[in-house]
Design a protein around this motif. Sequence first.
Motif, PDB file in Angstrom:
ATOM      1  N   ARG A   1       0.834  -1.216   0.000  1.00  0.00           N
ATOM      2  CA  ARG A   1       0.000   0.000   0.000  1.00  0.00           C
ATOM      3  C   ARG A   1       0.864   1.259   0.000  1.00  0.00           C
ATOM      4  N   LEU A   2       1.908   1.238   0.816  1.00  0.00           N
ATOM      5  CA  LEU A   2       2.765   2.429   0.904  1.00  0.00           C
ATOM      6  C   LEU A   2       3.461   2.712  -0.422  1.00  0.00           C
ATOM      7  N   GLN A   3       3.845   1.645  -1.096  1.00  0.00           N
ATOM      8  CA  GLN A   3       4.493   1.802  -2.394  1.00  0.00           C
ATOM      9  C   GLN A   3       3.565   2.603  -3.312  1.00  0.00           C
ATOM     10  N   GLN A   4       2.275   2.290  -3.247  1.00  0.00           N
ATOM     11  CA  GLN A   4       1.303   3.016  -4.078  1.00  0.00           C
ATOM     12  C   GLN A   4       1.155   4.449  -3.600  1.00  0.00           C
ATOM     13  N   ARG A   5       1.035   4.598  -2.272  1.00  0.00           N
ATOM     14  CA  ARG A   5       0.803   5.942  -1.744  1.00  0.00           C
ATOM     15  C   ARG A   5       1.978   6.865  -2.065  1.00  0.00           C
ATOM     16  N   LEU A   6       3.178   6.324  -2.071  1.00  0.00           N
ATOM     17  CA  LEU A   6       4.392   7.127  -2.334  1.00  0.00           C
ATOM     18  C   LEU A   6       4.778   7.081  -3.812  1.00  0.00           C
ATOM     19  N   GLU A   7       3.890   6.622  -4.641  1.00  0.00           N
ATOM     20  CA  GLU A   7       4.135   6.545  -6.101  1.00  0.00           C
ATOM     21  C   GLU A   7       5.451   5.820  -6.393  1.00  0.00           C
ATOM     22  N   GLY A   8       5.697   4.767  -5.632  1.00  0.00           N
ATOM     23  CA  GLY A   8       6.860   3.916  -5.873  1.00  0.00           C
ATOM     24  C   GLY A   8       8.091   4.299  -5.077  1.00  0.00           C
ATOM     25  N   ALA A   9       8.067   5.427  -4.372  1.00  0.00           N
ATOM     26  CA  ALA A   9       9.281   5.922  -3.710  1.00  0.00           C
ATOM     27  C   ALA A   9       9.486   5.268  -2.341  1.00  0.00           C
ATOM     28  N   LEU A  10       9.646   3.963  -2.360  1.00  0.00           N
ATOM     29  CA  LEU A  10       9.910   3.192  -1.141  1.00  0.00           C
ATOM     30  C   LEU A  10      10.976   2.161  -1.487  1.00  0.00           C
ATOM     31  N   ALA A  11      12.016   2.069  -0.660  1.00  0.00           N
ATOM     32  CA  ALA A  11      13.094   1.122  -0.956  1.00  0.00           C
ATOM     33  C   ALA A  11      13.584   0.453   0.322  1.00  0.00           C
ATOM     34  N   LEU A  12      13.977  -0.811   0.191  1.00  0.00           N
ATOM     35  CA  LEU A  12      14.699  -1.493   1.260  1.00  0.00           C
ATOM     36  C   LEU A  12      16.183  -1.187   1.080  1.00  0.00           C
ATOM     37  N   VAL A  13      16.866  -0.884   2.185  1.00  0.00           N
ATOM     38  CA  VAL A  13      18.310  -0.607   2.131  1.00  0.00           C
ATOM     39  C   VAL A  13      18.932  -1.487   3.219  1.00  0.00           C
ATOM     40  N   SER A  14      19.535  -2.597   2.785  1.00  0.00           N
ATOM     41  CA  SER A  14      19.830  -3.671   3.734  1.00  0.00           C
ATOM     42  C   SER A  14      21.246  -4.199   3.573  1.00  0.00           C
ATOM     43  N   GLY A  15      21.716  -4.866   4.619  1.00  0.00           N
ATOM     44  CA  GLY A  15      22.961  -5.613   4.516  1.00  0.00           C
ATOM     45  C   GLY A  15      22.770  -6.932   3.802  1.00  0.00           C
ATOM     46  N   ARG A  16      21.537  -7.371   3.665  1.00  0.00           N
ATOM     47  CA  ARG A  16      21.264  -8.626   2.951  1.00  0.00           C
ATOM     48  C   ARG A  16      21.464  -8.429   1.454  1.00  0.00           C
ATOM     49  N   SER A  17      21.570  -9.536   0.720  1.00  0.00           N
ATOM     50  CA  SER A  17      21.682  -9.442  -0.734  1.00  0.00           C
ATOM     51  C   SER A  17      20.293  -9.188  -1.323  1.00  0.00           C
ATOM     52  N   LEU A  18      20.262  -8.701  -2.556  1.00  0.00           N
ATOM     53  CA  LEU A  18      18.964  -8.465  -3.212  1.00  0.00           C
ATOM     54  C   LEU A  18      18.193  -9.769  -3.354  1.00  0.00           C
ATOM     55  N   ALA A  19      18.911 -10.870  -3.641  1.00  0.00           N
ATOM     56  CA  ALA A  19      18.218 -12.165  -3.786  1.00  0.00           C
ATOM     57  C   ALA A  19      17.524 -12.545  -2.478  1.00  0.00           C
ATOM     58  N   GLN A  20      18.203 -12.341  -1.348  1.00  0.00           N
ATOM     59  CA  GLN A  20      17.580 -12.643  -0.043  1.00  0.00           C
ATOM     60  C   GLN A  20      16.360 -11.748   0.180  1.00  0.00           C
ATOM     61  N   LEU A  21      16.504 -10.464  -0.146  1.00  0.00           N
ATOM     62  CA  LEU A  21      15.395  -9.522   0.090  1.00  0.00           C
ATOM     63  C   LEU A  21      14.173  -9.921  -0.744  1.00  0.00           C
ATOM     64  N   ASP A  22      14.410 -10.288  -2.001  1.00  0.00           N
ATOM     65  CA  ASP A  22      13.279 -10.656  -2.861  1.00  0.00           C
ATOM     66  C   ASP A  22      12.587 -11.913  -2.345  1.00  0.00           C
ATOM     67  N   ARG A  23      13.380 -12.855  -1.808  1.00  0.00           N
ATOM     68  CA  ARG A  23      12.755 -14.065  -1.241  1.00  0.00           C
ATOM     69  C   ARG A  23      11.922 -13.704  -0.018  1.00  0.00           C
ATOM     70  N   LEU A  24      12.481 -12.867   0.847  1.00  0.00           N
ATOM     71  CA  LEU A  24      11.784 -12.539   2.102  1.00  0.00           C
ATOM     72  C   LEU A  24      10.484 -11.774   1.853  1.00  0.00           C
ATOM     73  N   PHE A  25      10.511 -10.852   0.882  1.00  0.00           N
ATOM     74  CA  PHE A  25       9.367  -9.945   0.721  1.00  0.00           C
ATOM     75  C   PHE A  25       8.470 -10.330  -0.450  1.00  0.00           C
ATOM     76  N   ALA A  26       8.670 -11.516  -1.034  1.00  0.00           N
ATOM     77  CA  ALA A  26       7.784 -11.984  -2.106  1.00  0.00           C
ATOM     78  C   ALA A  26       6.347 -12.012  -1.584  1.00  0.00           C
ATOM     79  N   PRO A  27       5.349 -11.679  -2.429  1.00  0.00           N
ATOM     80  CA  PRO A  27       5.444 -11.468  -3.870  1.00  0.00           C
ATOM     81  C   PRO A  27       5.854 -10.044  -4.268  1.00  0.00           C
ATOM     82  N   LEU A  28       6.125  -9.170  -3.289  1.00  0.00           N
ATOM     83  CA  LEU A  28       6.583  -7.835  -3.666  1.00  0.00           C
ATOM     84  C   LEU A  28       8.004  -7.923  -4.232  1.00  0.00           C
TER      85      LEU A  28
END
Length: 256
Positions: free
Chosen positions: A51-78
């Motif tokens: 919902r926030l992604q929509q409200r902010l017109e896409g301006a939301l990002a994860l900034v993590s020590g994890r790899s992008l592959a890990q982040l995509d697995r954790l937050f799927a289906p987003l």
Amino acid sequence: MATTNPNDLPPPPPLAPDWALFLDVDGSLLEFAPTPDGVRVPDELIATLGRLQQRLEGALALVSGRSLAQLDRLFAPLRLHAAGLHGLELRGAPPPSPPAALAGVRESAEAVARDFPGALVEDKGAALALHWRTAPEAAPALRAAAEAALAALPGYRLQPGDHVVEVRPDGADKGAAVDRMLAQPPFRGRVPVFVGDDLTDEDGFRRVRARGGLAVLVGLRRPTHATHALADPAAVRAWLRAGAIDAPHPLQEALG
Ligand SMILES: O=P(O)(O)OC[C@H]1O[C@H](O[C@H]2O[C@H](CO)[C@@H](O)[C@H](O)[C@H]2O)[C@H](O)[C@@H](O)[C@@H]1O
């Protein structure tokens, strides 16, 4: 559920639609778990972020020590905008490659970890994380192993964290990742807001403050460059949830 602010920084104001929101993951959105794979991502958080992604017109990002592959697995289906490996890994760019010497460093670190049940070495490609959350007595030996590894890894440095020390390429940090994202849509021209709990997040805090934004510390760690604070990940999720009210969620049907 603790939702009070335990220190002298004020809680952040309600989310505004002109913000660019940068969110750390472990210790900020998610409670710590005994191991990296043991974290739980509540369905409700996925819905809130959608919902926030929509409200902010896409301006939301994860900034993590994890790899992008890990982040995509954790937050799927987003599949959110994101920077991984503490700002070294960006979407659309190849991940940094591990130097040949890193395999030997990993084997040496694993040999040290084997002496301490519960200690573990997380392989993140170009970076290694040496963890001792469930084996605190391993901390000195793992710190020493990480320090020694630098001799074989030119261009690498240590990244201390919560019950962990990481061996990672020097160069970009979370602040640089924020800068790169703010240079382009959908982030450009927005008020940057960074939420984080750990030392690596201070780079993000400094950068958003330099750009007139807000820095939200999760927990009590000091000293900090934060301007605001929330007590724990549950309080962060509640604040985000309140900011997402009334925004439609694009995956609502899929999530039930
Ligand atoms: O920048 P972050 O998103 O906060 O990521 C930092 C590190 O988080 C993970 O380790 C931490 O969380 C684990 C799971 O709760 C916990 O077991 C560990 O003790 C923490 O240090 C992740 O495993 C690392 O790769 C990240 O760099």
